[in-house]
Design an enzyme around this catalytic site. Structure first.
Site, PDB file in Angstrom:
ATOM      1  CE  LYS A   1      -0.829  -0.633   5.042  1.00 57.59           C
ATOM      2  NZ  LYS A   1       0.241  -1.200   5.045  1.00 57.59           N
TER       3      LYS A   1
ATOM      4  NE  ARG B   1      -0.987  -0.517  10.997  1.00 57.44           N
ATOM      5  CZ  ARG B   1      -0.064  -0.190   9.935  1.00 57.44           C
ATOM      6  NH1 ARG B   1       0.011   1.157   9.842  1.00 57.44           N
ATOM      7  NH2 ARG B   1       0.922  -0.902   9.784  1.00 57.44           N
TER       8      ARG B   1
ATOM      9  NE  ARG C   1       9.243  -3.522   4.144  1.00 60.42           N
ATOM     10  CZ  ARG C   1       8.116  -2.917   4.475  1.00 60.42           C
ATOM     11  NH1 ARG C   1       7.268  -2.576   3.334  1.00 60.42           N
ATOM     12  NH2 ARG C   1       7.547  -3.070   5.700  1.00 60.42           N
TER      13      ARG C   1
ATOM     14  NE  ARG D   1       9.638  -1.178   8.303  1.00 58.93           N
ATOM     15  CZ  ARG D   1       8.240  -1.104   8.027  1.00 58.93           C
ATOM     16  NH1 ARG D   1       8.092  -0.526   6.753  1.00 58.93           N
ATOM     17  NH2 ARG D   1       7.375  -1.118   8.687  1.00 58.93           N
TER      18      ARG D   1
ATOM     19  NE  ARG E   1       4.849  -4.803  10.565  1.00 58.58           N
ATOM     20  CZ  ARG E   1       5.732  -4.562   9.357  1.00 58.58           C
ATOM     21  NH1 ARG E   1       6.807  -5.421   9.387  1.00 58.58           N
ATOM     22  NH2 ARG E   1       5.147  -3.926   8.660  1.00 58.58           N
TER      23      ARG E   1
HETATM   24  P1  AMP Z   1       3.901   0.627   8.642  1.00 63.29           P
HETATM   25  O1  AMP Z   1       5.017   1.434   8.129  1.00 63.29           O
HETATM   26  O2  AMP Z   1       2.641   1.105   8.046  1.00 63.29           O
HETATM   27  O3  AMP Z   1       3.764  -0.662   8.611  1.00 63.29           O
HETATM   28  O4  AMP Z   1       3.761   0.859  10.351  1.00 63.29           O
HETATM   29  C1  AMP Z   1       4.823   0.508  11.022  1.00 63.29           C
HETATM   30  C2  AMP Z   1       4.418   0.773  12.418  1.00 63.29           C
HETATM   31  O5  AMP Z   1       4.185   1.760  12.923  1.00 63.29           O
HETATM   32  C3  AMP Z   1       3.112  -0.228  12.811  1.00 63.29           C
HETATM   33  O6  AMP Z   1       3.836  -1.813  12.802  1.00 63.29           O
HETATM   34  C4  AMP Z   1       2.773   0.418  14.150  1.00 63.29           C
HETATM   35  O7  AMP Z   1       3.694  -0.108  15.326  1.00 63.29           O
HETATM   36  C5  AMP Z   1       3.037   1.768  13.883  1.00 63.29           C
HETATM   37  N1  AMP Z   1       1.760   2.234  13.168  1.00 63.29           N
HETATM   38  C6  AMP Z   1       1.906   2.988  11.797  1.00 63.29           C
HETATM   39  N2  AMP Z   1       0.595   3.466  11.527  1.00 63.29           N
HETATM   40  C7  AMP Z   1      -0.300   3.153  12.722  1.00 63.29           C
HETATM   41  C8  AMP Z   1      -1.558   3.289  12.990  1.00 63.29           C
HETATM   42  N3  AMP Z   1      -2.426   4.206  12.217  1.00 63.29           N
HETATM   43  N4  AMP Z   1      -2.180   3.111  14.300  1.00 63.29           N
HETATM   44  C9  AMP Z   1      -0.988   2.585  15.143  1.00 63.29           C
HETATM   45  N5  AMP Z   1       0.229   2.176  14.954  1.00 63.29           N
HETATM   46  C10 AMP Z   1       0.651   2.771  13.658  1.00 63.29           C
END
Ligand code: AMP
Length: 218
Positions: A13, A88, A127, A160, A171
């Site tokens: 995404k 989320r 990744r 990461r 996750r």
């Molecule tokens: P992402 O890069 O979108 O996969 O986000 C990485 C991490 O950031 C997630 O595993 C959460 O720990 C935190 N995170 C990102 N967006 C949100 C959100 N909308 N609500 C809560 N935690 C978030």
């Protein structure tokens, strides 16, 4: 354009949101990117969020809603924005709806990028991202010219911390429990479009463009 990109971690995404953002000159707001930058810079937000990120858990709703409110208040978001990784949870979606209502705005579309679980795991664990410029590669699917080195800036490529196999599992289960209910939430509000996210980045991008144009949105 006021879009949300929804999907499991690794669905692509963020990549697709980035392509749409640059094609249509819209700002992309990625809560994950903002949180990772805060962690790197050791800001108060970063210190608060670090443990959640490392364990693959969600940062509290109030924290991310605060981030998004601040971002949407910036002049560059006045005419549109793409949200990547937010909302989320149902609570976040409700807060977003309320925020947009107070601005006299509404979402145009929610794109749910769907990819089978085994593909997601392969994408996430392979990744690698650049320490310097954050460009993203994949050891098999989009390898850099020289292993471990960023094509764009020569920086070091690292995994990461939350892309390690154990955290990826955590996750994905957080996604199933807390985020997947948003699919029905937005379907009931007639905002949802589902999109097959498997295949090459450019193929998926063409599907996104086809979908947006069919809806009269691009
Ligand atoms: P992402 O890069 O979108 O996969 O986000 C990485 C991490 O950031 C997630 O595993 C959460 O720990 C935190 N995170 C990102 N967006 C949100 C959100 N909308 N609500 C809560 N935690 C978030």
């Amino acid at each position: 354009m006021r879009f949300v990109f929804l999907g499991a971690p690794g669905a692509g995404k963020g990549t697709q949101a980035e392509l749409v953002a640059s094609r249509f000159h819209q700002p992309k707001i990625s809560t994950g990117d903002i949180l990772r930058e805060a962690v790197r810079n050791k800001t108060a937000l970063g210190l608060q969020a670090k443990a959640c990120l490392d364990q693959g858990k969600l940062v509290p709703d109030a924290v991310v809603v605060g981030i998004v409110k601040e971002k949407l208040a910036e002049p560059m978001c006045a005419k549109g924005f793409l949200l990547d990784g937010f909302p989320r949870t149902i609570r976040q979606a409700e807060e977003l709806a309320e925020l947009l209502r107070s601005r006299g705005e509404r979402l145009d579309r929610v794109l749910n990028v769907v990819v089978p679980r085994d593909v997601v795991i392969r994408r996430l664990t392979g990744r690698r991202s650049c320490l310097k410029c954050q460009a993203v590669f994949h050891v098999e699917l989009n390898p850099p010219r020289r292993a471990g080195i960023c094509d764009r800036c020569g920086g070091e490529l690292v995994q990461r911390s939350d892309d390690k196999t154990e955290t990826v599992e955590a996750r994905l289960s957080v996604y199933e429990q807390q985020t997947a209910p948003l699919v029905d939430y937005y379907r009931q509000r007639d905002l949802l479009s589902e999109l097959d996210g498997s295949g090459r980045i450019e193929e998926v991008h063409q599907r996104v463009l086809g979908l947006l144009s069919a809806k009269g949105l691009a």
